[in-house]
Design an enzyme around this catalytic site. Structure first.
Site, PDB file in Angstrom:
ATOM      1  N   GLY A  25       0.733  -1.367  -0.074  1.00  0.00           N
ATOM      2  CA  GLY A  25      -0.085   0.007   0.206  1.00  0.00           C
ATOM      3  C   GLY A  25       0.884   1.196  -0.158  1.00  0.00           C
ATOM      4  N   GLN A  26       0.284   2.212  -0.217  1.00  0.00           N
ATOM      5  CA  GLN A  26       1.089   3.584  -0.187  1.00  0.00           C
ATOM      6  C   GLN A  26       0.189   4.737   0.442  1.00  0.00           C
ATOM      7  OE1 GLN A  26       2.112   4.330  -4.311  1.00  0.00           O
ATOM      8  NE2 GLN A  26       3.211   6.283  -3.798  1.00  0.00           N
ATOM      9  N   GLY A  27       0.858   5.415   1.247  1.00  0.00           N
ATOM     10  CA  GLY A  27       0.301   6.511   1.939  1.00  0.00           C
ATOM     11  C   GLY A  27       0.913   7.680   1.061  1.00  0.00           C
ATOM     12  N   PHE A  29       3.168   9.781   2.094  1.00  0.00           N
ATOM     13  CA  PHE A  29       4.483  10.065   2.314  1.00  0.00           C
ATOM     14  C   PHE A  29       5.231   8.495   2.467  1.00  0.00           C
ATOM     15  CE2 PHE A  29       2.458  10.630   6.215  1.00  0.00           C
ATOM     16  CZ  PHE A  29       3.258   9.752   7.322  1.00  0.00           C
ATOM     17  N   VAL A  32       4.427   0.763   1.503  1.00  0.00           N
ATOM     18  CA  VAL A  32       4.716   0.050   2.366  1.00  0.00           C
ATOM     19  C   VAL A  32       4.835  -1.391   1.706  1.00  0.00           C
ATOM     20  CG1 VAL A  32       3.380  -1.682   4.309  1.00  0.00           C
ATOM     21  CG2 VAL A  32       3.109   0.878   4.193  1.00  0.00           C
ATOM     22  N   ASP A 140      -6.333   8.867  17.008  1.00  0.00           N
ATOM     23  CA  ASP A 140      -6.934   8.980  15.749  1.00  0.00           C
ATOM     24  C   ASP A 140      -7.305   7.320  15.327  1.00  0.00           C
ATOM     25  OD1 ASP A 140      -7.478  10.130  13.377  1.00  0.00           O
ATOM     26  OD2 ASP A 140      -5.557   9.459  12.241  1.00  0.00           O
TER      27      ASP A 140
HETATM   28  P1  AMP Z   1       0.184   3.540   5.857  1.00  0.00           P
HETATM   29  O1  AMP Z   1       1.085   4.241   5.284  1.00  0.00           O
HETATM   30  O2  AMP Z   1       0.455   3.210   7.138  1.00  0.00           O
HETATM   31  O3  AMP Z   1      -1.247   4.339   5.585  1.00  0.00           O
HETATM   32  O4  AMP Z   1      -0.021   2.163   5.024  1.00  0.00           O
HETATM   33  C1  AMP Z   1      -0.272   2.435   3.565  1.00  0.00           C
HETATM   34  C2  AMP Z   1      -1.124   0.847   3.369  1.00  0.00           C
HETATM   35  O5  AMP Z   1      -0.040  -0.071   3.632  1.00  0.00           O
HETATM   36  C3  AMP Z   1      -2.397   0.609   4.048  1.00  0.00           C
HETATM   37  O6  AMP Z   1      -3.249   0.339   2.946  1.00  0.00           O
HETATM   38  C4  AMP Z   1      -2.141  -0.514   4.712  1.00  0.00           C
HETATM   39  O7  AMP Z   1      -3.165  -1.578   4.411  1.00  0.00           O
HETATM   40  C5  AMP Z   1      -0.718  -1.159   4.293  1.00  0.00           C
HETATM   41  N1  AMP Z   1      -0.186  -1.657   5.406  1.00  0.00           N
HETATM   42  C6  AMP Z   1       0.480  -0.538   6.408  1.00  0.00           C
HETATM   43  N2  AMP Z   1       1.035  -1.387   7.247  1.00  0.00           N
HETATM   44  C7  AMP Z   1       0.803  -2.821   7.113  1.00  0.00           C
HETATM   45  C8  AMP Z   1       1.376  -3.772   7.854  1.00  0.00           C
HETATM   46  N3  AMP Z   1       2.020  -3.811   9.069  1.00  0.00           N
HETATM   47  N4  AMP Z   1       0.987  -4.854   7.216  1.00  0.00           N
HETATM   48  C9  AMP Z   1       0.376  -4.962   6.203  1.00  0.00           C
HETATM   49  N5  AMP Z   1      -0.271  -4.126   5.400  1.00  0.00           N
HETATM   50  C10 AMP Z   1       0.007  -2.749   5.933  1.00  0.00           C
END
Ligand code: AMP
Length: 437
Positions: A25-27, A29, A32, A140
């Site tokens: 996934g990608q936030g 900034f 992952v 949050d």
């Molecule tokens: P985040 O930047 O934390 O919002 O993560 C972006 C994406 O990666 C999200 O859609 C999560 O579903 C996925 N993700 C984040 N942390 C994990 C994790 N520990 N295990 C599996 N997927 C993750």
């Protein structure tokens, strides 16, 4: 697949330790990735943060906070931070892998069965209770921050970074720059000073509602109406929510934090206690600690900011952990009529030598008189009416240099607006009690 410019990889191996897999996934900034520890075979998730991006956006203190908090909280229902690594350009958070993704994905397709909702709620409450016992408040909580492992156990994720990520995700959308307000407790909105634990309990209530109803309790077409509903806790139950669940939700979603159910009251409620035995991993805190201790031997030790600094050869990461207070936007809730706020903003404009002009209703623009480092500094101040006497003022840089903006914010806008945050004496009491009706 992992692109080499994204990472410090040799072949597909990061730091000679983790074999990188697909992008999970990608936030805004961070990216992952799935990865596997090459020596133990353990699956992990690696959150990759571009150092340049965080220095630009002033996220350093958020990162620091996340590391610190994640080290404090080790619990079976909280995504564990195994390790932090840093190179010249990137920071890598090696995290527990939550194979089944976001709980949110389950809810977008509709409400959950009551017993499934109860299982997740038990696990959420256990995680939150544990955090609170360590003096840590999430602030949050929402389904997007709740992940599921391969056994469908809930894992709370995203501590220090989530608030920022949310407001970034909302960037550019009209009137939504306050982030998702839907899960925020009324006392957080009104800034009357709030207890982190009570605010988290409120968010747990909103999450429980979403799990049982399949939609949000407070979700109007604009932020102001949503705030109004939250403030009065004005929501309706769908007919399928059972009386014992309604009673519990009403006690949690009490707009008065003093009267709101505490975690121990939630645990005593008949809805919470129902079928508890069948919900397998609802560990209590003592069991939780022993589980994590057992796991520790097979996992790399977690590291703190100082460990990272000492490990980073040839590159000084000290500045990464200093305390800048850069913020893109700031919000003030003010118990004053709009006219008072407008004239205060005009006065502040004069003090900081910026021209103030009115745009559309409720929107003011402050513009620098001369070119700054990155052009003319320009700041939008938007006023949202929550009632005739209670307003939300959102201040945001729309052009120019962030440091110049920060200076105006810290030396002009913040002290100026904080000066008029409250009405005086009796007048204020009266307004507060009007709102509490
Ligand atoms: P985040 O930047 O934390 O919002 O993560 C972006 C994406 O990666 C999200 O859609 C999560 O579903 C996925 N993700 C984040 N942390 C994990 C994790 N520990 N295990 C599996 N997927 C993750």
């Amino acid at each position: 697949m992992v692109k080499s410019e994204d990472m410090d990889v040799n072949g597909n191996i990061l730091m000679e330790k983790y074999e990188l897999g697909r992008l999970l996934g990608q936030g805004s900034f961070a990216k992952v990735y799935y990865a596997r520890d090459v020596t133990t075979g353990q699956s992990v998730a690696i959150k990759v943060i571009d150092k340049d991006k965080i220095s630009e956006d002033g996220l350093i203190d958020h990162i620091k906070r996340e590391i610190h908090i994640m080290k404090l909280v080790r619990h079976p229902n909280i995504v564990q931070l195994y390790e932090v690594m840093a190179t010249k350009t990137k920071i890598y958070f090696v995290l527990e892998y939550a194979k089944n993704g976001e709980l949110f994905d389950k809810v977008v397709t509709g409400k959950l069965k009551e017993q499934t909702a109860r299982k997740y709620f038990h696990q959420l409450i256990n995680a939150v209770d544990f955090c609170h016992s360590r003096g840590v408040y999430h602030r949050d909580l929402k389904p997007e921050n709740l992940l599921l492992d391969e056994d469908d156990n809930l894992k709370v994720s995203d501590f220090g970074l989530s608030a920022f990520a949310e407001s970034r995700r909302q960037d550019g959308l009209l009137h939504t720059t306050c982030g998702t307000p839907a899960y925020v407790a009324p006392e957080v909105i009104t800034r009357k000073g709030y207890d982190g634990d009570k605010a988290d309990v409120w968010s747990c209530g909103v999450i429980l509602f979403v799990l049982l109803a399949g939609y949000l309790p407070f979700n109007e077409s604009n932020i102001v109406d949503t705030y109004r509903k939250i403030w009065k806790s004005d929501f309706k139950f769908p007919n399928w929510i059972q009386p014992d669940a309604r009673r519990l939700l009403s006690k949690i979603l009490d707009p008065n934090p003093v009267k709101r159910a505490t975690i121990s009251k939630i645990k005593e409620s008949s809805w919470f206690k129902k079928e508890k035995k069948s919900n397998q991993p609802c560990l209590d805190n003592s069991l939780a600690s022993s589980t994590t201790n057992n796991q520790e031997s097979t996992r790399p030790p977690s590291m703190n900011a100082f460990d990272i600094i000492s490990l980073s050869h040839g590159f000084d990461l000290r500045t990464l952990f200093e305390e800048p207070r850069l913020q893109k936007e700031a919000r003030f809730t003010i118990w004053r009529p709009a006219s008072v706020i407008l004239s205060k903003l005009e006065e502040i404009g004069k003090n900081v030598r910026m021209k103030v002009s009115k745009r559309e209703a409720g929107l003011l623009k402050l513009e620098g008189e001369k070119e700054g480092r990155k052009g003319i500094l320009s700041i939008d101040a938007e006023i949202f009416a929550l009632t005739s006497c209670f307003h939300l003022v959102e201040v945001k840089k729309s052009n120019g240099d962030t440091l110049e903006y920060q200076k105006v914010l810290d030396e002009g806008l913040r002290p100026g607006l904080e000066d008029i945050v409250w009405l005086q004496g009796d007048e204020q009491e009266q307004k507060v009690s009007e709102q509490d009706q």
